[in-house]
Design an enzyme around this catalytic site. Structure first.
Site, PDB file in Angstrom:
ATOM      1  CD  GLU B  25      20.391   2.482 -35.073  1.00  0.00           C
ATOM      2  OE1 GLU B  25      20.805   2.930 -36.150  1.00  0.00           O
ATOM      3  OE2 GLU B  25      20.429   3.125 -34.008  1.00  0.00           O
ATOM      4  CG  HIS B 195      24.050   0.879 -32.635  1.00  0.00           C
ATOM      5  ND1 HIS B 195      24.333   1.548 -31.473  1.00  0.00           N
ATOM      6  CD2 HIS B 195      22.732   1.042 -32.865  1.00  0.00           C
ATOM      7  CE1 HIS B 195      23.202   2.105 -31.021  1.00  0.00           C
ATOM      8  NE2 HIS B 195      22.228   1.812 -31.847  1.00  0.00           N
ATOM      9  CG  ASP B 318      18.056   3.901 -31.922  1.00  0.00           C
ATOM     10  OD1 ASP B 318      18.206   2.756 -31.452  1.00  0.00           O
ATOM     11  OD2 ASP B 318      18.783   4.845 -31.611  1.00  0.00           O
TER      12      ASP B 318
END
Lengths: 357, 357, 357, 357
Positions: B25, B195, B318
């Site tokens: 991610e 997401h 992330d």
């Protein structure tokens, strides 16, 4: 060889019934209005039309909200010695006329006192309801209910509607108008139970097409968890340090989210996120408690204990929306240490609510 | 004796750096538009104005979205061998003109391929972006990206805006128009990463006054978790059984909520809650995966493993919204079994994304 | 109000029977000798005299060791598709004459092959027994059993007695004489199951006065756990890196103890604690597997998964010393993720034992 | 891509030092004899010869047993406010002459009182030592130590040697001769800490060739865990219901084993396993407590909490055999709920030992 779809068999098993449990998210109705239908969110539950019906889940629930012998029998079967009842959601919070809300709160508290606490003092206590549409009146009624009727605290079903026709015209508990309520709560040192209600209608785009899902749990939980985060951020717990707040459903997901929420706030621009002075986890660990109402899953229980400790998690049912027997079967069968089991079953409730039973 | 406020000391500790981790991610920007600012939700993050700035958190993040050497250095320091990058949120989903969205998706996929997958094949893969404003076009672009550019799957930032000026005029992935997209996803057998993005503006009454909180995590997570529940209820996973969906942040709270949501749906009136044929937990256990992106808390990780199994939970960061180093320090220090550590670190990602590295 | 002693009620509950389970610590007897009575440790189990008896627990167990239809029926009821059987403890290891031991091992392997693996290839496999009193012969017999009879591995009941009358004259598997056995095991790449047996008589001062307790579990487990620690410390796993070892009863307590044992060895004088080159936890995490045989407790299961990972823990029963039905009821009802449940139920066993079923 | 051997890096991290901890398995020596060397089991610890040495781990430990300023400094650094000290193992229990044991116990208690409890009342308490070689004398000395010297309880290092030359001639605490001791313990209502010692020499066949391993932890733990099981089975806790017993090292593995041990006893012939009237888990849950002394592993801690509850698990170190700083770094960094952290750190100790500090 393939793992096939599991087949279902039935077994007769022994359940060690743990006696003496206390339950504190237990709904009753008001003799003065149908508190389960003050706000039009219940239409997708089987048989529910906001009024008693026959032969359906909803009708049975509506009946059980009022039937004391049935409730006591179910408590006996389930090993529940004592229940703290409260007016069902959305209750007073969904009443659109503020003066009516004030009056209904007072009369309903008197009725809960008479029907439950006074009539069955060894089996029932109650949480007061108050009209947050008029916070000064809410503070007064809270004081009256606690000091004169022996209410064990107060239960509020999330935001309240205000007196306009706009269904998004609502008030959250951290908003400035609520100050008199918090001051009284802080003075009386009784807990506030924040019970879920569905998000305001305007918030429900996400659940369009899935009304039961919205009702079912997720929307309720996230609405209530968000409400609790607002309160933490607002600074109200800095101003009123004696305030203790109970959330249902293992704290509505906060044990799962609280650490990340706290970490992310470090990125916030100053003055954009409330006047709080401490970390979110400080508030959560020092001001909040959770009940198991409506939860029958070990991993959720353990996530709650991990972040709150076994001294801050309490058995509950949410009767009659949940079954006393099913909740007790699940809870009593958990492979917990005896001291943990007792803390959750009754000792925490006795300490937090100052129960003398 | 009193437990005083903990004092903070610093220690030099050894960290066993677990090499070979895979992160999936991981955000990048587009050369064609500022994908982090297609929707006005970022104004409460320090220094963020939707454009690169200097000397602030937001400016640093904006810069890192594009800087490959900085990203690689950070990955090296953190023991991350391979990253699957994707266009940052809200990305294509926040583009209000549908034809523009289609064009930007195609050009951005080409750009991600060139800059990451082709230039650094041992270090980077990418998830395609697609314009769900036009699902037929999304299906076509998904096919092109996977078969011609080697995309490892597709990442969608939740609902997409549609082409009117009404900011609540949005589309969720389970809605009928999206059928061509699901058919293609089912055919290609690559995963869909959903997401988070912030709830639509009209949904944000709850966070009025607390913009950073809304952005921070809770609103994102519950928006995305609710989106996943919609998909489960819709029946799309019955029609397209090969579909696999990855959620970030340990599945956005679903491990905590899924059992209760399933139980509560038993009360629903028929035909009010989607066309699904199996239990919510069936879909969750058979179609979903979770990453650790942005989570640094053991209890949240363990709640995820409890409901998904260690073969369905994947390390991620992330980056650049989170720090590779901090995430790696937390993850590498977890007292996990070696086989569990390896499964989460890289083996699950390799299996699920069919990585040949 | 007092928490009274829990009262026991019975409930009829639904059990989702998980089909396709594999069990691998499943005892059978030999037609050539009573393998359950080669060593006089069983006198405190009800009705047990080392010989079949009537109307008692021991007699029923003795009968079930041999009765294939009864075993299959019990497996069917319990959702157990496949069992890997092995000669009951102490078996060959308790035979005091070495040549007899060699002969009994060979004949018993032939018998297990005929009666189980050949007669019911879709339901049964077997672990070979070998005579560690003569390690060269053990290596030969292991090779024969695996390559000619299709044995899935070998099961050894801890230390073996040697051929003197001194009941403390025993051999542990890490001792130098056993080298040929390890070499063969390493070459064949089949697992070794180390099954418990009671500590040697001279070791039993601790349990004087409590024979059933010694037999029951604790002495067996700590004897076997200690045996495994010897093997780790000896360096045998450095010399034979393909060796994989399975322990029952969630690895006999090692998940609980292994980290502390490793930490404490740092204080050891050099050359006083075996020739191993890696940490105890390295060996444990890379060479060991655990079964659930005889364990019906969630906290023990989770302690095992925490230190070994869900890919190294396997369902088993220890039938007929334990009940297939009771073990299955417990296991099938665990609130585990589907993928975790499947891994433990059968997938791990299939992978580790290379089962093609 | 391969998961390589993890490389070790160093990081400077912040540790939130939790102040006010209490530690209760903290060893001191006697001015009258070397209590660490009354029994020849320590020869495989580096530098240890039963006497102070220089420049080695053993010598440093021997020095620290006696050095109060060093101990206090280490406690201060580690956030340990208060320690309950006790005579190091094997102590009085390893003295072969009974009359000498009686005299040494009395003189040592006076010395611990003077040097620790009287000299530093806000920092130190002590557990008495007693000579179980003469249980009547043990009872008398226990009474004197508690009522006159303020001892917080009594610590016994497992079995005691008796006055013959036979090193297997030992006495366990459940044996009939010990009755006067239990009666006094029951009357005084102070806890008994059972500290590990190595198994009697005759029991050590399993660890032949691995002396450090035996010493390290496993043999100590299983010896002590077995001792506790003897006490449960003996019925002494039925006769003396006020007795509370503390075990170190997260209860020496019992959380892992206790359920299975209880289940297996159902197979026992009557009258072969002690005179107890209740289940093993009843005794464990109602009479036992555990400390974390020497444990730095989350899964072991959680296995303990799962079976004992967070109200029965206590921080401790085992200084100077373990490092105060390392134990505190591990414990203080655990991601526990605040209330759990406080319970383990100090609140449980204060309640159980009736500490007024």
């Amino acid at each position: 060889m393939v793992i096939t779809i599991p087949r279902t068999t039935t077994k007769t098993v022994e359940v060690e019934r743990l006696e003496g449990k206390i339950a504190i998210e237990e709904a009753v109705n008001s003799p003065y209005f149908n508190a389960a239908a003050t706000y039009p969110v219940t239409q997708s539950i089987k048989g529910w039309d906001g009024m008693p019906a026959n032969g359906t889940v909803g009708a049975d629930i509506m009946h059980r909200l009022d039937d004391v012998p049935m409730r006591l029998e179910s408590m006996d079967t389930s090993g529940i010695s004592y229940a703290v009842v409260s007016l069902t959601s959305p209750g007073i919070e969904g009443v659109l006329d503020a003066d009516t809300a004030v009056e209904l709160a007072r009369k309903t508290n008197d009725a809960m006192y008479e029907k439950y606490a006074k009539a069955h003092p060894t089996r029932f206590g109650f949480f007061a309801c108050v009209a947050m549409q008029k916070p000064e009146e809410a503070a007064k009624e809270l004081e009256r209910a606690v000091t004169q009727l022996g209410a064990k605290g107060v239960l509020i079903n999330g935001y309240c509607n205000l007196s306009t026709a706009d269904l998004d015209d609502v008030r959250y508990l951290d908003e400035p108008a609520c100050e008199p309520f918090w001051a009284m709560l802080n003075k009386l040192q009784v807990p506030l139970y924040i019970h879920p209600r569905s998000p305001p209608p305007g918030q429900q785009r996400m659940f369009q097409g899935y009304p039961a899902l919205a009702l079912a749990s997720f929307a309720f939980a996230t609405e209530t968890g968000g409400h609790a985060l607002r309160i933490m951020c607002s600074g109200v717990l800095d101003r009123y340090p004696n305030v203790r707040i109970i959330l249902g459903h293992v704290a509505e997901g906060l044990p799962f989210f609280i650490h990340r929420a706290q970490e992310r706030l470090k990125l916030a621009v100053e003055n954009t996120n409330g006047a709080h002075t401490k970390s979110l986890m400080y508030y959560f660990n020092n001001h909040f408690f959770a009940t198991l109402a409506g939860v029958k899953r070990a991993s959720t229980l353990h996530a709650g204990i991990a972040e709150m400790g076994e001294s801050r998690v309490l058995f509950s049912v949410d009767y009659p929306y949940e079954s006393n027997e099913e909740q007790a079967d699940w809870f009593d069968s958990l492979p917990l240490a005896t001291s943990t089991h007792r803390a959750l079953a009754s000792e925490n409730a006795k300490r937090i609510l100052k129960l003398d039973i």
